[in-house]
Scaffold this motif. Structure first.
Motif, PDB file in Angstrom:
ATOM      1  N   ALA A 190      41.552  29.027  48.471  1.00 35.36           N
ATOM      2  CA  ALA A 190      42.626  29.988  48.236  1.00 35.36           C
ATOM      3  C   ALA A 190      42.389  30.784  46.963  1.00 35.36           C
ATOM      4  CB  ALA A 190      43.970  29.258  48.171  1.00 35.36           C
ATOM      5  N   PHE A 191      41.926  30.114  45.901  1.00 35.21           N
ATOM      6  CA  PHE A 191      41.664  30.836  44.653  1.00 35.21           C
ATOM      7  C   PHE A 191      40.407  31.696  44.756  1.00 35.21           C
ATOM      8  CE2 PHE A 191      44.760  27.905  42.837  1.00 35.21           C
ATOM      9  CZ  PHE A 191      45.418  28.736  41.943  1.00 35.21           C
ATOM     10  N   ARG A 192      39.436  31.278  45.561  1.00 37.63           N
ATOM     11  CA  ARG A 192      38.283  32.157  45.791  1.00 37.63           C
ATOM     12  C   ARG A 192      38.716  33.423  46.511  1.00 37.63           C
ATOM     13  NH1 ARG A 192      35.516  27.249  46.968  1.00 37.63           N
ATOM     14  NH2 ARG A 192      35.864  27.567  49.198  1.00 37.63           N
ATOM     15  N   ALA A 193      39.598  33.280  47.493  1.00 44.97           N
ATOM     16  CA  ALA A 193      40.110  34.453  48.195  1.00 44.97           C
ATOM     17  C   ALA A 193      40.897  35.348  47.256  1.00 44.97           C
ATOM     18  CB  ALA A 193      40.988  34.007  49.377  1.00 44.97           C
ATOM     19  N   LEU A 194      41.651  34.744  46.341  1.00 40.21           N
ATOM     20  CA  LEU A 194      42.433  35.527  45.393  1.00 40.21           C
ATOM     21  C   LEU A 194      41.530  36.329  44.462  1.00 40.21           C
ATOM     22  CD1 LEU A 194      45.266  36.187  44.313  1.00 40.21           C
ATOM     23  CD2 LEU A 194      45.057  34.201  42.793  1.00 40.21           C
ATOM     24  N   ARG A 195      40.389  35.771  44.097  1.00 39.22           N
ATOM     25  CA  ARG A 195      39.471  36.496  43.214  1.00 39.22           C
ATOM     26  C   ARG A 195      38.896  37.733  43.878  1.00 39.22           C
ATOM     27  NH1 ARG A 195      37.554  31.256  41.589  1.00 39.22           N
ATOM     28  NH2 ARG A 195      35.763  31.475  42.982  1.00 39.22           N
TER      29      ARG A 195
ATOM     30  N   PRO B 289      44.198  43.124  40.910  1.00 40.04           N
ATOM     31  CA  PRO B 289      45.224  42.642  39.975  1.00 40.04           C
ATOM     32  C   PRO B 289      46.635  42.665  40.558  1.00 40.04           C
ATOM     33  CG  PRO B 289      43.699  44.133  38.879  1.00 40.04           C
ATOM     34  CD  PRO B 289      43.384  44.202  40.333  1.00 40.04           C
ATOM     35  N   ARG B 290      46.916  43.614  41.436  1.00 39.63           N
ATOM     36  CA  ARG B 290      48.253  43.683  42.020  1.00 39.63           C
ATOM     37  C   ARG B 290      48.565  42.411  42.811  1.00 39.63           C
ATOM     38  NH1 ARG B 290      50.507  48.152  46.322  1.00 39.63           N
ATOM     39  NH2 ARG B 290      48.869  47.229  47.585  1.00 39.63           N
TER      40      ARG B 290
ATOM     41  N   VAL C 286      51.076  36.870  43.320  1.00 40.70           N
ATOM     42  CA  VAL C 286      51.002  35.407  43.432  1.00 40.70           C
ATOM     43  C   VAL C 286      51.766  34.748  42.285  1.00 40.70           C
ATOM     44  CG1 VAL C 286      49.436  33.440  43.222  1.00 40.70           C
ATOM     45  CG2 VAL C 286      48.872  35.319  44.756  1.00 40.70           C
ATOM     46  N   LEU C 287      51.606  35.251  41.073  1.00 43.79           N
ATOM     47  CA  LEU C 287      52.327  34.693  39.924  1.00 43.79           C
ATOM     48  C   LEU C 287      53.826  34.845  40.095  1.00 43.79           C
ATOM     49  CD1 LEU C 287      50.087  35.933  36.957  1.00 43.79           C
ATOM     50  CD2 LEU C 287      50.291  33.602  37.830  1.00 43.79           C
TER      51      LEU C 287
ATOM     52  N   LEU D 122      50.977  40.319  50.068  1.00 46.71           N
ATOM     53  CA  LEU D 122      49.848  39.397  50.074  1.00 46.71           C
ATOM     54  C   LEU D 122      49.335  39.128  51.481  1.00 46.71           C
ATOM     55  CD1 LEU D 122      50.995  36.745  47.434  1.00 46.71           C
ATOM     56  CD2 LEU D 122      49.122  38.381  47.202  1.00 46.71           C
ATOM     57  N   SER D 123      50.249  39.128  52.459  1.00 43.07           N
ATOM     58  CA  SER D 123      49.850  38.776  53.820  1.00 43.07           C
ATOM     59  C   SER D 123      48.914  39.802  54.440  1.00 43.07           C
ATOM     60  CB  SER D 123      51.088  38.601  54.704  1.00 43.07           C
ATOM     61  OG  SER D 123      51.730  39.843  54.931  1.00 43.07           O
TER      62      SER D 123
END
Length: 320
Positions: A57-62, A66-67, A72-73, A176-177
């Motif tokens: 999940a964090f690899r996908a987020l990278r 930035p938006r 996510v935050l 995000l989706s």
């Protein structure tokens, strides 16, 4: 050629209905544990279950911008942990009616945020579904809908803040989706929300320890209205505009009322039963309209459904 994915307003409503089982599980826990401690363990148990998915999940987020990181935050820290704590705090300030009244502003916040963040627009006919749905939710919330006194400015501000954060969660979840898979959004929501929930417990001094007699309730709370409901919610939100999804989420108070009557010895007045029926009819009618009519009430920007990370186009043979 790729066709638009089918609308899944109904799946958002199913997820919201699962949220309605929350009271059945949370009530005995709330009597034994501080609210912030319950929220912390909800997040911890879900993160433990989803731990194999966290690195991916964090690899996908990278891979996104930035938006999406800010979204996510905001969802994890705000909509998942802080909003629940604010809503609970509003109940403890002497006026339990205030947060229920002001929570009904959530669809209004969601439609406004969807316009500015996602560029969604609604046709004038949207009001024919939204106004009855909001009115039905109001009738369902109160035994005497004409005798409501909103007091305590601090409680009101907390309730408005919670409603705004939940509305932001709907809109940002939709954002995000379009870039991340539903399982990734769910994983990130709980993983980011966990340290925030821990911080709230530490700030309030409620303690992290729980007894084994609360273990089963916490597990069910985390997995049913928590993990299962959120997983279905993000699958549905992937192809459901936020302005439509926020009305489908009104299935939550409907289910909560039915469970309250069936299992928690609650009693509904005549106007509350009327409100329940109005919400069901309004939300169902909107979903049916958007599915069968050529002109939907909620309009997305042209790129709204096309920009999906997992719908990569195959190479064009004419350009090779």
């Amino acid at each position: 050629m790729s066709s638009n994915p089918p609308d899944r307003t109904w799946l958002v409503a199913v997820a919201a209905a699962l949220w309605g089982t929350d009271g059945l599980l949370r009530l005995p826990l709330a009597e034994a544990l501080p609210a912030a401690t319950v929220v912390f363990w909800e997040h911890l148990l879900v993160v433990a279950v989803l731990s194999p998915l966290v690195p991916g999940a964090f690899r996908a987020l990278r891979r996104v911008g930035p938006r999406e990181w800010l979204a996510v935050l905001a969802i994890g820290g705000g909509s998942s942990a802080l909003a629940t704590a604010m809503f609970t705090a509003a109940f403890k300030m002497g006026d339990p009616v205030t947060p229920l009244v002001l929570q009904k502003l959530q669809p209004v916040f969601a439609v406004l945020a969807a316009y500015f963040v996602l560029r969604e627009r609604v046709r004038p006919g949207y009001a024919f579904f939204a106004i009855p749905a909001l009115l039905g939710a109001w009738l369902l919330a109160f035994k005497d809908p004409l005798n409501i006194q909103v007091a305590a400015a601090k409680a009101a501000l907390l309730a408005i803040g919670a409603a705004a954060l939940w509305a932001a969660g709907t809109v940002l979840g939709r954002l995000l989706s379009t870039e991340l898979a539903p399982k990734e959004v769910t994983t990130l929501r709980f993983t980011v929300g966990l340290p925030v929930a821990a911080g709230i417990v530490a700030f309030q001094g409620g303690g992290f320890a729980v007894g084994w007699d609360n273990a089963l309730g916490l597990v069910l709370l985390a997995l049913v209205p928590g993990l299962l409901a959120l997983s279905l919610y993000y699958v549905g939100l992937r192809s459901t505009p936020a302005a439509r999804a926020t009305l489908a989420e009104l299935a939550f108070p409907v289910t909560a009322a039915v469970i309250g009557v069936s299992f928690l010895n609650a009693h509904l007045s005549g106007t509350q039963w009327l409100g329940l029926a109005v919400v069901v009819v309004s939300v169902t009618s909107l979903g049916w309209h958007e599915k069968v009519r050529r002109q939907p009430m909620v309009l997305e920007p042209p790129h709204g459904r096309a920009h999906r990370r997992d719908e990569e186009r195959a190479p064009d043979p004419q350009r090779q």
